[in-house]
Scaffold this active site. Structure first.
Site, PDB file in Angstrom:
ATOM      1  N   ASP A  96      20.717  37.565 104.234  1.00 52.47           N
ATOM      2  CA  ASP A  96      19.866  36.511 104.803  1.00 52.47           C
ATOM      3  C   ASP A  96      18.489  37.106 105.148  1.00 52.47           C
ATOM      4  O   ASP A  96      18.317  37.737 106.196  1.00 52.47           O
ATOM      5  CB  ASP A  96      20.583  35.967 106.054  1.00 52.47           C
ATOM      6  CG  ASP A  96      19.822  34.850 106.743  1.00 52.47           C
ATOM      7  OD1 ASP A  96      18.633  34.659 106.431  1.00 52.47           O
ATOM      8  OD2 ASP A  96      20.418  34.185 107.605  1.00 52.47           O
ATOM      9  N   GLU A 124       6.783  39.207  93.110  1.00 53.69           N
ATOM     10  CA  GLU A 124       5.444  39.795  93.254  1.00 53.69           C
ATOM     11  C   GLU A 124       5.257  41.017  92.358  1.00 53.69           C
ATOM     12  O   GLU A 124       6.024  41.990  92.450  1.00 53.69           O
ATOM     13  CB  GLU A 124       5.198  40.164  94.730  1.00 53.69           C
ATOM     14  CG  GLU A 124       3.779  40.646  94.959  1.00 53.69           C
ATOM     15  CD  GLU A 124       3.384  40.720  96.432  1.00 53.69           C
ATOM     16  OE1 GLU A 124       3.965  39.990  97.252  1.00 53.69           O
ATOM     17  OE2 GLU A 124       2.490  41.521  96.745  1.00 53.69           O
ATOM     18  N   LYS A 173       3.924  42.706 106.499  1.00 55.59           N
ATOM     19  CA  LYS A 173       4.299  41.921 105.307  1.00 55.59           C
ATOM     20  C   LYS A 173       4.549  42.874 104.133  1.00 55.59           C
ATOM     21  O   LYS A 173       5.485  42.694 103.341  1.00 55.59           O
ATOM     22  CB  LYS A 173       3.188  40.918 104.983  1.00 55.59           C
ATOM     23  CG  LYS A 173       3.551  39.882 103.933  1.00 55.59           C
ATOM     24  CD  LYS A 173       3.218  40.282 102.513  1.00 55.59           C
ATOM     25  CE  LYS A 173       3.529  39.178 101.521  1.00 55.59           C
ATOM     26  NZ  LYS A 173       3.313  39.581 100.128  1.00 55.59           N
ATOM     27  N   HIS A 208      -2.454  45.564  90.582  1.00 58.78           N
ATOM     28  CA  HIS A 208      -2.028  44.185  90.284  1.00 58.78           C
ATOM     29  C   HIS A 208      -2.489  43.725  88.902  1.00 58.78           C
ATOM     30  O   HIS A 208      -1.886  42.850  88.301  1.00 58.78           O
ATOM     31  CB  HIS A 208      -2.646  43.227  91.317  1.00 58.78           C
ATOM     32  CG  HIS A 208      -1.817  43.070  92.545  1.00 58.78           C
ATOM     33  ND1 HIS A 208      -0.639  42.374  92.544  1.00 58.78           N
ATOM     34  CD2 HIS A 208      -1.993  43.512  93.806  1.00 58.78           C
ATOM     35  CE1 HIS A 208      -0.124  42.399  93.766  1.00 58.78           C
ATOM     36  NE2 HIS A 208      -0.925  43.091  94.549  1.00 58.78           N
TER      37      HIS A 208
HETATM   38  C1  MEV Z   1       0.653  42.310  99.595  1.00 60.79           C
HETATM   39  O1  MEV Z   1       1.809  41.589  99.228  1.00 60.79           O
HETATM   40  C2  MEV Z   1       0.974  43.338 100.647  1.00 60.79           C
HETATM   41  C3  MEV Z   1      -0.228  44.109 101.222  1.00 60.79           C
HETATM   42  O2  MEV Z   1      -1.200  43.178 101.667  1.00 60.79           O
HETATM   43  C4  MEV Z   1       0.275  44.960 102.336  1.00 60.79           C
HETATM   44  C5  MEV Z   1      -0.809  45.633 103.140  1.00 60.79           C
HETATM   45  O3  MEV Z   1      -1.944  45.133 103.191  1.00 60.79           O
HETATM   46  O4  MEV Z   1      -0.505  46.687 103.748  1.00 60.79           O
HETATM   47  C6  MEV Z   1      -0.895  44.929 100.144  1.00 60.79           C
END
Ligand code: MEV
Length: 421
Positions: free
Chosen positions: A278, A84, A262, A376
């Site tokens: 892992d 990413e 995430k 990004h």
């Molecule tokens: C993207 O990989 C992760 C985010 O969505 C985390 C978040 O929203 O806090 C940017």
């Protein structure tokens, strides 16, 4: 002679050519020429063929380095294997901001893992539970006979817990074996012990043992990180307030908490993969822990301190190892551990939880201010340029032009390439 801790701070690292980045890491982590060669090598097919079944080849991820990390007063360069874009840069920036107020500080529990042994078809559940607890010494002794090495290093089975559960098929007992796994992730040691205990537990309880397996909800192996993010460095009081408003949605809403967490795992997983650990075990443990109070919520918490600075804290289970498993077999995982300079699994967990907090801060900070798309765009534009056929110098030129025009599209990239040529 005590070796002086070198600084992991470096500005404009992302602008360095790859060779210069490697040179920096080489000096920081005292790498040798053999180590350096590994950066551009693939996992040997023979090694891959012994790691999993039906092997055809290997599958590569980019390996980057997050800079600026100061954890418990020690500098770290943090290897991150991820596909990413923006993740490595975001972690490095967050670590730079955290340094202003002393970096990350961590606390952790002993490396205790839980093994579960399920016992069914028991006539007198209460009596069986009592008897299992009465035989604790014998149970621990038999468990420890399975791993003399672990015991020699101060680990081994330390305790048992007995839980009575109701299920649609009737009542059952789940015996938890609590094992100090020291520097291992622990799955092999714990599973071996649980399997060895099955006949003894059947004899004691009069029931039938069904599952014998480690739990990935490693809630006795908890690690916490804390960092203070200076309010002036992040843009003042209104940014701290905006950040807290954003964070609070993750605190109360599972839909947001999943995305927020995430973001934390973007950091943690990258290091877990780079060190051959892992990541599915870590993911499972993290998300189960996020639901520990009955509702899925944020793994991190944020608040303002008396100076008005933003304080971030992250707490989660981290079952990571530095001995055994793929991390010992995979040459690049061994190299990544050398780059980190870690001596124990606990130290790896301390860096991982700090990285998770840095990653989370960076994401919520971006979301509360400019949004994440800006960060990004640059790498995305470069990827599109490459897909359109740009080579060497052309890649940056095409990407910059598309960003300037706010038109990051394959057909536009192709047009720019022919204009340049
Ligand atoms: C993207 O990989 C992760 C985010 O969505 C985390 C978040 O929203 O806090 C940017």
């Amino acid at each position: 002679m005590v070796k002086k801790n070198k600084s992991s701070t470096v500005s404009g690292f992302y602008k360095f050519p790859v060779e210069k980045r490697i040179e920096f890491v080489k000096n920081f982590s005292d790498l040798n020429e053999e180590d350096i060669k590994l950066f551009s090598s693939c996992l040997e097919i023979d090694i891959a063929d012994r790691m999993i079944e039906n092997v055809l080849g290997t599958f590569e991820f980019p390996l980057g380095i997050a800079v600026n990390f100061l954890v418990n007063g020690k500098d770290y360069l943090v290897p991150m294997a991820t596909e990413e874009s923006s993740v490595v840069a975001a972690a490095s920036n967050a670590a730079k901001i955290a340094r202003v107020k002393g970096g990350f500080s961590t606390e952790c529990s002993e490396p205790l893992m839980i093994g579960q042994i399920q016992i069914i078809h028991i006539d007198d559940i209460a009596e069986a539970a009592k008897k299992i607890l009465e035989h604790k010494k014998e149970i621990l002794h038999l468990a420890n006979e399975q791993d003399q090495v672990l015991v020699k290093f101060g680990g081994g089975a330390k305790d048992i817990e007995v839980r009575i559960l109701d299920s649609p098929l009737g009542k059952m007992i789940v015996t938890h074996l609590i094992v100090d796994v020291r520097d291992a992730m622990g799955a092999n040691a714990v599973n071996t012990m649980c399997e060895a205990l099955a006949p003894l537990l059947e004899e004691i309880s009069g029931g039938k043992v069904r599952l014998k397996i480690l739990s990935n909800l490693a809630d006795k192996r908890i690690i916490k990180a804390k960092a203070v993010f200076d309010k002036e460095k992040i843009g003042g009081k209104h940014v701290v307030d905006s950040f807290l408003e954003s964070y609070n949605l993750a605190a109360v809403d599972p839909y947001r908490a999943a995305t927020h967490n995430k973001g934390i795992m973007n950091g943690i997983d990258s290091l877990i993969i780079a060190t051959g650990n892992d990541f599915r075990a870590i993911e499972a443990g993290a998300h189960a822990y996020a639901s520990r109070n009955g509702q899925y919520t944020s793994l991190s918490t944020y608040y303002k301190d008396k100076n008005g600075d933003l304080v971030g804290e992250l707490e989660l289970p981290l079952a990571v190892g530095i001995v055994g498993g793929a991390g010992n077999i995979h040459p690049k995982a061994r190299l990544c551990k050398k780059i980190l300079g870690i001596k124990t699994a606990q130290e790896l967990a301390e860096v991982a939880v700090s990285l998770g907090l840095a990653q989370n801060f960076a994401a919520v900070f971006a979301l509360s201010t400019v949004g994440i798309q800006k960060g990004h765009m640059s790498l995305h534009a470069k990827n599109i340029a490459v897909m359109a056929g740009a080579k060497g110098e052309e890649i940056n030129k095409v990407a910059e032009q598309m960003i300037k025009e706010k038109k990051i599209k394959l057909d536009r990239a192709e047009e720019i390439i022919s204009e340049i040529r």
